[in-house]
Design a protein around this motif. Structure first.
Motif, PDB file in Angstrom:
ATOM      1  N   PHE A  13       0.829  -1.198   0.000  1.00 10.25           N
ATOM      2  CA  PHE A  13       0.000   0.000   0.000  1.00 10.25           C
ATOM      3  C   PHE A  13       0.867   1.253   0.000  1.00 10.25           C
ATOM      4  O   PHE A  13       0.571   2.223  -0.694  1.00 10.25           O
ATOM      5  CB  PHE A  13      -0.928  -0.011   1.219  1.00 10.25           C
ATOM      6  CG  PHE A  13      -1.793   1.210   1.330  1.00 10.25           C
ATOM      7  CD1 PHE A  13      -2.870   1.388   0.477  1.00 10.25           C
ATOM      8  CD2 PHE A  13      -1.520   2.197   2.271  1.00 10.25           C
ATOM      9  CE1 PHE A  13      -3.671   2.514   0.571  1.00 10.25           C
ATOM     10  CE2 PHE A  13      -2.304   3.330   2.368  1.00 10.25           C
ATOM     11  CZ  PHE A  13      -3.386   3.486   1.512  1.00 10.25           C
ATOM     12  N   ARG A  14       1.950   1.240   0.791  1.00  4.39           N
ATOM     13  CA  ARG A  14       2.844   2.396   0.834  1.00  4.39           C
ATOM     14  C   ARG A  14       3.489   2.638  -0.531  1.00  4.39           C
ATOM     15  O   ARG A  14       3.651   3.775  -0.964  1.00  4.39           O
ATOM     16  CB  ARG A  14       3.921   2.196   1.908  1.00  4.39           C
ATOM     17  CG  ARG A  14       3.425   2.416   3.328  1.00  4.39           C
ATOM     18  CD  ARG A  14       4.594   2.619   4.274  1.00  4.39           C
ATOM     19  NE  ARG A  14       5.404   1.420   4.383  1.00  4.39           N
ATOM     20  CZ  ARG A  14       5.251   0.494   5.305  1.00  4.39           C
ATOM     21  NH1 ARG A  14       4.272   0.614   6.201  1.00  4.39           N
ATOM     22  NH2 ARG A  14       6.036  -0.565   5.346  1.00  4.39           N
ATOM     23  N   SER A  15       3.858   1.553  -1.218  1.00  2.72           N
ATOM     24  CA  SER A  15       4.461   1.692  -2.550  1.00  2.72           C
ATOM     25  C   SER A  15       3.473   2.309  -3.524  1.00  2.72           C
ATOM     26  O   SER A  15       3.795   3.234  -4.273  1.00  2.72           O
ATOM     27  CB  SER A  15       4.918   0.321  -3.060  1.00  2.72           C
ATOM     28  OG  SER A  15       5.887  -0.236  -2.203  1.00  2.72           O
ATOM     29  N   TYR A  16       2.234   1.802  -3.510  1.00  2.43           N
ATOM     30  CA  TYR A  16       1.224   2.334  -4.417  1.00  2.43           C
ATOM     31  C   TYR A  16       0.827   3.758  -4.030  1.00  2.43           C
ATOM     32  O   TYR A  16       0.489   4.569  -4.891  1.00  2.43           O
ATOM     33  CB  TYR A  16      -0.008   1.426  -4.431  1.00  2.43           C
ATOM     34  CG  TYR A  16       0.240   0.093  -5.091  1.00  2.43           C
ATOM     35  CD1 TYR A  16       0.821   0.017  -6.351  1.00  2.43           C
ATOM     36  CD2 TYR A  16      -0.093  -1.099  -4.454  1.00  2.43           C
ATOM     37  CE1 TYR A  16       1.056  -1.197  -6.963  1.00  2.43           C
ATOM     38  CE2 TYR A  16       0.139  -2.328  -5.062  1.00  2.43           C
ATOM     39  CZ  TYR A  16       0.716  -2.367  -6.313  1.00  2.43           C
ATOM     40  OH  TYR A  16       0.951  -3.567  -6.923  1.00  2.43           O
ATOM     41  N   LEU A  17       0.867   4.051  -2.736  1.00  2.00           N
ATOM     42  CA  LEU A  17       0.536   5.395  -2.279  1.00  2.00           C
ATOM     43  C   LEU A  17       1.558   6.407  -2.794  1.00  2.00           C
ATOM     44  O   LEU A  17       1.203   7.513  -3.207  1.00  2.00           O
ATOM     45  CB  LEU A  17       0.477   5.427  -0.747  1.00  2.00           C
ATOM     46  CG  LEU A  17      -0.091   6.696  -0.108  1.00  2.00           C
ATOM     47  CD1 LEU A  17      -1.549   6.879  -0.512  1.00  2.00           C
ATOM     48  CD2 LEU A  17       0.018   6.621   1.413  1.00  2.00           C
ATOM     49  N   LEU A  18       2.823   6.024  -2.775  1.00  2.00           N
ATOM     50  CA  LEU A  18       3.875   6.895  -3.300  1.00  2.00           C
ATOM     51  C   LEU A  18       3.682   7.122  -4.796  1.00  2.00           C
ATOM     52  O   LEU A  18       3.836   8.250  -5.289  1.00  2.00           O
ATOM     53  CB  LEU A  18       5.244   6.272  -3.031  1.00  2.00           C
ATOM     54  CG  LEU A  18       6.468   7.078  -3.474  1.00  2.00           C
ATOM     55  CD1 LEU A  18       6.517   8.413  -2.740  1.00  2.00           C
ATOM     56  CD2 LEU A  18       7.749   6.285  -3.236  1.00  2.00           C
ATOM     57  N   LEU A  19       3.325   6.071  -5.519  1.00  2.00           N
ATOM     58  CA  LEU A  19       3.071   6.197  -6.949  1.00  2.00           C
ATOM     59  C   LEU A  19       1.877   7.110  -7.209  1.00  2.00           C
ATOM     60  O   LEU A  19       1.919   7.967  -8.100  1.00  2.00           O
ATOM     61  CB  LEU A  19       2.818   4.818  -7.559  1.00  2.00           C
ATOM     62  CG  LEU A  19       2.465   4.782  -9.053  1.00  2.00           C
ATOM     63  CD1 LEU A  19       3.605   5.355  -9.893  1.00  2.00           C
ATOM     64  CD2 LEU A  19       2.141   3.358  -9.490  1.00  2.00           C
TER      65      LEU A  19
END
Length: 261
Positions: A13-19
Motif C-alpha cells: 500500500f505504501r508503494s502504491y501510495l507513493l506512486l
C-alpha cells in the motif's frame, strides 16, 4: 501468518501510495502550475492522462502491442544466443588454462566497451534491419555471461571433480554432473547483468536500425511532436525491464532455492 500478511499488504500500500502521490503531483503541475509559466506547456510536458490516452489510441490501432512484442522478441532471441555463446566461451576458458590466459583479458576489455558503441559497426556490417539489432543485443550480453561462467568454474573446489571421477563419472559427463551445477549461482548473476544490458541496448539499436519496437516508438515521437508518446515508451521500457528481471529471479529460485545472492 496473519500479522505477516498484514505487514505485506501495508508495504504494498505504501508503494502504491507513493506512486499515486507522484501521479497526482504530475497532473496538478501540468494542468495548473506549468501553464502559468509557459503557454506551450502541454507540448513540452504532457499530463499522465494524456500519456494514458496515447497508449489507448496506439492500442486501439493495433500498434502498441506490436512494438512491445518486437522489442521483447529481439531481446529474448539475442539474450538466449548471448547466454549460449557466453557459457561456451566461459567453459572453454575454465577448462583450458592456456586459453584462459589468452582470452580472459580480451573478453574483459570487450565487456568494458559500452554496448551502444557497437551500433555504428552493426550498421556498417549488416545494415538497417533485424540482424543488426540482434547482433548488438548479443554483443551486449555475451561478455558478462562468459566472465561470470569463468568465475563460477574457478570457484568450484577441485575436490568435487576428483570425487566425481573416483565415483565413476566419465570426463565428458563431468561438466553436466559437477561443473554446470557448481557454476549456476555465478552464471545467474551474469545472466541478470546481461539481460539488463540487452534490454537497455535494444532501445538504442531500434532508434537507428529498425522501424518497429519501443526504441523506434520513442524516436518517432520526436518526428510527430508527441512527447506523450515518448513518455509512454519510456514507461513501458522501465516496466517491462523490471518484470523481466523479476522473472529471471523467480527462475533462479526454482533452480537454486538455497542461493540468496
Amino acid at each position: 501468518m496473519g500479522l505477516g500478511f498484514i505487514k505485506h499488504i501495508l508495504r504494498k500500500f505504501r508503494s502504491y501510495l507513493l506512486l499515486l502521490f507522484f501521479l497526482t503531483f504530475w497532473q496538478v503541475f501540468v494542468v495548473y502550475i506549468h501553464p502559468k509559466f509557459n503557454s506551450m506547456a502541454y507540448n513540452i510536458l504532457p499530463s499522465p492522462w494524456m500519456v494514458v490516452e496515447m497508449g489507448a489510441e496506439l492500442l486501439k490501432k493495433g500498434q502498441l502491442l506490436g512494438h512491445i512484442w518486437d522489442s521483447t522478441r529481439r531481446v529474448l532471441i539475442g539474450f538466449s544466443l548471448a547466454v549460449l555463446l557466453g557459457v561456451f566461451l566461459g567453459s572453454l576458458m575454465g577448462s583450458n588454462m592456456a586459453l584462459k590466459r589468452r582470452l580472459k583479458n580480451i573478453i574483459i576489455i570487450l565487456r568494458s566497451i559500452p554496448p551502444f558503441a557497437w551500433i555504428p559497426l552493426g550498421l556498417i556490417w549488416l545494415g538497417v534491419g533485424e540482424a543488426e539489432v540482434i547482433m548488438i543485443i548479443v554483443l551486449s550480453g555475451v561478455f558478462p555471461v562468459a566472465i561470470h561462467t569463468l568465475y563460477g568454474i574457478d570457484r568450484i573446489d577441485i575436490r568435487f571433480k576428483e570425487a566425481a571421477l573416483s565415483l565413476g563419472v566419465k570426463r565428458w559427463q563431468l561438466f553436466f554432473r559437477v561443473v554446470l551445477p557448481g557454476l549456476m549461482p555465478e552464471l545467474f548473476l551474469g545472466m541478470r547483468q546481461a539481460l539488463g544490458f540487452c534490454w537497455v541496448v535494444v532501445v538504442g539499436a531500434e532508434m537507428v536500425g529498425s522501424v518497429s519496437g519501443l526504441g523506434y516508438l520513442i524516436l518517432d515521437s520526436r518526428n510527430r511532436g508527441l512527447p506523450q508518446m515518448a513518455i509512454l515508451g519510456m514507461i513501458l521500457v522501465g516496466v517491462i525491464g523490471f518484470n523481466m528481471d523479476r522473472a529471471l529471479i523467480k527462475i533462479k529460485k526454482l533452480f537454486l532455492p538455497w542461493d540468496y545472492t
